[in-house]
Design a protein around this motif. Structure first.
Motif, PDB file in Angstrom:
ATOM      1  N   PHE A  63       0.840  -1.195   0.000  1.00 12.14           N
ATOM      2  CA  PHE A  63       0.000   0.000   0.000  1.00 12.14           C
ATOM      3  C   PHE A  63       0.873   1.242   0.000  1.00 12.14           C
ATOM      4  O   PHE A  63       1.659   1.463   0.916  1.00 12.14           O
ATOM      5  N   ASN A  64       0.759   2.056  -1.040  1.00 10.29           N
ATOM      6  CA  ASN A  64       1.535   3.284  -1.165  1.00 10.29           C
ATOM      7  C   ASN A  64       0.677   4.452  -0.680  1.00 10.29           C
ATOM      8  O   ASN A  64      -0.221   4.909  -1.388  1.00 10.29           O
ATOM      9  N   VAL A  65       0.956   4.920   0.536  1.00 10.60           N
ATOM     10  CA  VAL A  65       0.153   5.986   1.134  1.00 10.60           C
ATOM     11  C   VAL A  65       0.223   7.273   0.318  1.00 10.60           C
ATOM     12  O   VAL A  65      -0.781   7.956   0.113  1.00 10.60           O
ATOM     13  N   ALA A  66       1.424   7.592  -0.171  1.00 10.05           N
ATOM     14  CA  ALA A  66       1.600   8.828  -0.944  1.00 10.05           C
ATOM     15  C   ALA A  66       0.757   8.811  -2.214  1.00 10.05           C
ATOM     16  O   ALA A  66       0.095   9.803  -2.560  1.00 10.05           O
ATOM     17  N   GLU A  67       0.759   7.683  -2.907  1.00  9.64           N
ATOM     18  CA  GLU A  67      -0.023   7.567  -4.136  1.00  9.64           C
ATOM     19  C   GLU A  67      -1.513   7.608  -3.838  1.00  9.64           C
ATOM     20  O   GLU A  67      -2.292   8.220  -4.574  1.00  9.64           O
ATOM     21  N   ALA A  68      -1.914   6.949  -2.751  1.00  9.56           N
ATOM     22  CA  ALA A  68      -3.331   6.938  -2.376  1.00  9.56           C
ATOM     23  C   ALA A  68      -3.798   8.342  -2.015  1.00  9.56           C
ATOM     24  O   ALA A  68      -4.886   8.776  -2.401  1.00  9.56           O
ATOM     25  N   THR A  69      -2.958   9.074  -1.283  1.00  4.68           N
ATOM     26  CA  THR A  69      -3.302  10.444  -0.902  1.00  4.68           C
ATOM     27  C   THR A  69      -3.397  11.338  -2.131  1.00  4.68           C
ATOM     28  O   THR A  69      -4.277  12.210  -2.223  1.00  4.68           O
ATOM     29  N   LYS A  70      -2.499  11.115  -3.081  1.00  2.00           N
ATOM     30  CA  LYS A  70      -2.515  11.895  -4.330  1.00  2.00           C
ATOM     31  C   LYS A  70      -3.816  11.645  -5.087  1.00  2.00           C
ATOM     32  O   LYS A  70      -4.440  12.579  -5.616  1.00  2.00           O
ATOM     33  N   GLU A  71      -4.237  10.378  -5.129  1.00  3.04           N
ATOM     34  CA  GLU A  71      -5.477  10.026  -5.816  1.00  3.04           C
ATOM     35  C   GLU A  71      -6.676  10.674  -5.126  1.00  3.04           C
ATOM     36  O   GLU A  71      -7.576  11.221  -5.780  1.00  3.04           O
ATOM     37  N   LEU A  72      -6.661  10.631  -3.798  1.00  3.05           N
ATOM     38  CA  LEU A  72      -7.760  11.249  -3.052  1.00  3.05           C
ATOM     39  C   LEU A  72      -7.765  12.762  -3.214  1.00  3.05           C
ATOM     40  O   LEU A  72      -8.820  13.395  -3.210  1.00  3.05           O
ATOM     41  N   SER A  73      -6.581  13.325  -3.359  1.00  2.58           N
ATOM     42  CA  SER A  73      -6.488  14.775  -3.544  1.00  2.58           C
ATOM     43  C   SER A  73      -7.188  15.204  -4.832  1.00  2.58           C
ATOM     44  O   SER A  73      -7.866  16.239  -4.876  1.00  2.58           O
ATOM     45  N   VAL A  74      -7.017  14.405  -5.880  1.00  8.18           N
ATOM     46  CA  VAL A  74      -7.679  14.701  -7.159  1.00  8.18           C
ATOM     47  C   VAL A  74      -9.190  14.610  -6.991  1.00  8.18           C
ATOM     48  O   VAL A  74      -9.940  15.469  -7.463  1.00  8.18           O
ATOM     49  N   LYS A  75      -9.638  13.575  -6.293  1.00 10.79           N
ATOM     50  CA  LYS A  75     -11.073  13.396  -6.067  1.00 10.79           C
ATOM     51  C   LYS A  75     -11.635  14.515  -5.193  1.00 10.79           C
ATOM     52  O   LYS A  75     -12.760  14.987  -5.418  1.00 10.79           O
ATOM     53  N   TRP A  76     -10.857  14.928  -4.184  1.00 10.05           N
ATOM     54  CA  TRP A  76     -11.281  16.039  -3.327  1.00 10.05           C
ATOM     55  C   TRP A  76     -11.447  17.317  -4.133  1.00 10.05           C
ATOM     56  O   TRP A  76     -12.429  18.052  -3.947  1.00 10.05           O
ATOM     57  N   GLY A  77     -10.513  17.554  -5.046  1.00 13.38           N
ATOM     58  CA  GLY A  77     -10.590  18.752  -5.876  1.00 13.38           C
ATOM     59  C   GLY A  77     -11.801  18.764  -6.785  1.00 13.38           C
ATOM     60  O   GLY A  77     -12.268  19.839  -7.201  1.00 13.38           O
ATOM     61  N   ALA A  78     -12.324  17.580  -7.108  1.00 13.88           N
ATOM     62  CA  ALA A  78     -13.470  17.483  -8.007  1.00 13.88           C
ATOM     63  C   ALA A  78     -14.809  17.616  -7.273  1.00 13.88           C
ATOM     64  O   ALA A  78     -15.856  17.738  -7.906  1.00 13.88           O
ATOM     65  N   LEU A  79     -14.759  17.585  -5.946  1.00 14.41           N
ATOM     66  CA  LEU A  79     -15.995  17.716  -5.174  1.00 14.41           C
ATOM     67  C   LEU A  79     -16.567  19.125  -5.286  1.00 14.41           C
ATOM     68  O   LEU A  79     -15.831  20.105  -5.444  1.00 14.41           O
ATOM     69  N   SER A  80     -17.859  19.232  -5.160  1.00 14.21           N
ATOM     70  CA  SER A  80     -18.501  20.543  -5.135  1.00 14.21           C
ATOM     71  C   SER A  80     -18.269  21.169  -3.773  1.00 14.21           C
ATOM     72  O   SER A  80     -17.898  20.483  -2.811  1.00 14.21           O
ATOM     73  N   GLU A  81     -18.491  22.468  -3.664  1.00 12.48           N
ATOM     74  CA  GLU A  81     -18.318  23.147  -2.379  1.00 12.48           C
ATOM     75  C   GLU A  81     -19.288  22.603  -1.337  1.00 12.48           C
ATOM     76  O   GLU A  81     -18.955  22.513  -0.151  1.00 12.48           O
ATOM     77  N   THR A  82     -20.475  22.206  -1.785  1.00  7.36           N
ATOM     78  CA  THR A  82     -21.458  21.639  -0.870  1.00  7.36           C
ATOM     79  C   THR A  82     -20.964  20.309  -0.306  1.00  7.36           C
ATOM     80  O   THR A  82     -21.108  20.026   0.895  1.00  7.36           O
ATOM     81  N   GLU A  83     -20.378  19.476  -1.179  1.00  6.35           N
ATOM     82  CA  GLU A  83     -19.849  18.186  -0.738  1.00  6.35           C
ATOM     83  C   GLU A  83     -18.678  18.374   0.228  1.00  6.35           C
ATOM     84  O   GLU A  83     -18.564  17.673   1.233  1.00  6.35           O
ATOM     85  N   LYS A  84     -17.807  19.331  -0.082  1.00  2.00           N
ATOM     86  CA  LYS A  84     -16.675  19.609   0.815  1.00  2.00           C
ATOM     87  C   LYS A  84     -17.159  20.121   2.160  1.00  2.00           C
ATOM     88  O   LYS A  84     -16.581  19.808   3.203  1.00  2.00           O
ATOM     89  N   GLN A  85     -18.222  20.920   2.123  1.00  2.00           N
ATOM     90  CA  GLN A  85     -18.732  21.502   3.362  1.00  2.00           C
ATOM     91  C   GLN A  85     -19.193  20.431   4.338  1.00  2.00           C
ATOM     92  O   GLN A  85     -19.084  20.591   5.552  1.00  2.00           O
ATOM     93  N   SER A  86     -19.701  19.310   3.806  1.00  2.00           N
ATOM     94  CA  SER A  86     -20.161  18.238   4.698  1.00  2.00           C
ATOM     95  C   SER A  86     -19.002  17.698   5.524  1.00  2.00           C
ATOM     96  O   SER A  86     -19.170  17.375   6.704  1.00  2.00           O
ATOM     97  N   TYR A  87     -17.809  17.609   4.927  1.00  2.00           N
ATOM     98  CA  TYR A  87     -16.624  17.161   5.656  1.00  2.00           C
ATOM     99  C   TYR A  87     -16.117  18.251   6.612  1.00  2.00           C
ATOM    100  O   TYR A  87     -15.644  17.959   7.706  1.00  2.00           O
ATOM    101  N   ASN A  88     -16.235  19.493   6.165  1.00  2.00           N
ATOM    102  CA  ASN A  88     -15.841  20.604   7.039  1.00  2.00           C
ATOM    103  C   ASN A  88     -16.753  20.691   8.264  1.00  2.00           C
ATOM    104  O   ASN A  88     -16.304  21.064   9.351  1.00  2.00           O
ATOM    105  N   ASP A  89     -18.018  20.333   8.072  1.00  2.00           N
ATOM    106  CA  ASP A  89     -18.958  20.333   9.196  1.00  2.00           C
ATOM    107  C   ASP A  89     -18.586  19.245  10.213  1.00  2.00           C
ATOM    108  O   ASP A  89     -18.685  19.464  11.429  1.00  2.00           O
TER     109      ASP A  89
END
Length: 209
Positions: A63-89
């Motif tokens: 399991f490559n944590v750096a690669e997994a985090t990079k992949e999640l970073s791309v997915k996070w960037g594609a989220l809408s502000e509303t979707e991100k807000q749910s995690y911020n909440d």
């Protein structure tokens, strides 16, 4: 917000720092009074990683944590502000739970418990717990008392902080020695009071050793 809350938040910097490490609350060498305080997340992004890391973790192989985090970073960037807000909440809610539990742990500890734990924290080079029982060290010089007086002036308060400091320093430098003496004496008097209170505090903490 009570006095202790303000002191704890000021000491730990709740308003400035978004994360309190697990190592800080659960040292390996001893049991801390913060043992049952839930961790405080860094951000909504950290919550997103926590909740979604399992989806990018392979079922077999390394399991490559750096690669997994990079992949999640791309997915996070594609989220809408509303979707991100749910995690911020979630981050905001968990932060509030952490802060309340942290304050409760400090309030529930005796002066002796806080003192002894901080002795251990110094021994193992860990950040100390804010202790409301320890006398607070006052400003060390006359200029700081002059600056404090200046900052009580509403017109002076309107200046940017950097300009306040530079202007106060200039004005203090221009004072006569007799004018400065008022502030120097205040610094000296309060420092002497602090040392007396600190010695009294240490005597109380060590009297049963």
């Amino acid at each position: 917000m009570n006095t202790l809350t303000k002191l704890v938040q000021s000491s730990v910097g709740f308003q400035q720092r978004a994360y309190v490490s697990t190592k800080y609350m659960r040292p390996k060498k001893f049991k801390s009074i913060l043992e049952n305080v839930p961790p405080k997340p860094r951000s909504g992004w950290q919550i997103y990683i926590r909740e979604n890391m399992k989806d990018v973790k392979p079922t077999t192989g390394k399991f490559n944590v750096a690669e997994a985090t990079k992949e999640l970073s791309v997915k996070w960037g594609a989220l809408s502000e509303t979707e991100k807000q749910s995690y911020n909440d979630i981050y905001k809610k968990e932060s509030e739970i952490h802060n309340e539990a942290f304050e409760k742990a400090i309030q529930g500890a005796t002066a002796e418990q806080l003192y002894k734990e901080n002795l251990l924290r110094r021994k193992y080079k860990l950040k100390e717990i804010p202790d409301p029982n320890v006398p607070k060290r006052p400003a060390m010089n006359g200029y700081m008392y002059f600056l404090k007086k200046k900052r009580s002036d509403p017109s002076f308060q309107k200046l940017p902080l950097m300009e306040q400091s530079s202007q106060a320093a200039k004005e203090y430098k221009e004072l006569s020695e007799n004018e400065k003496k008022v502030y120097v004496d205040s610094a000296k008097k309060n420092l002497e009071k602090y040392h007396a209170e600190k010695n009294e505090y240490l005597a109380r903490m060590t009297q049963n050793k």
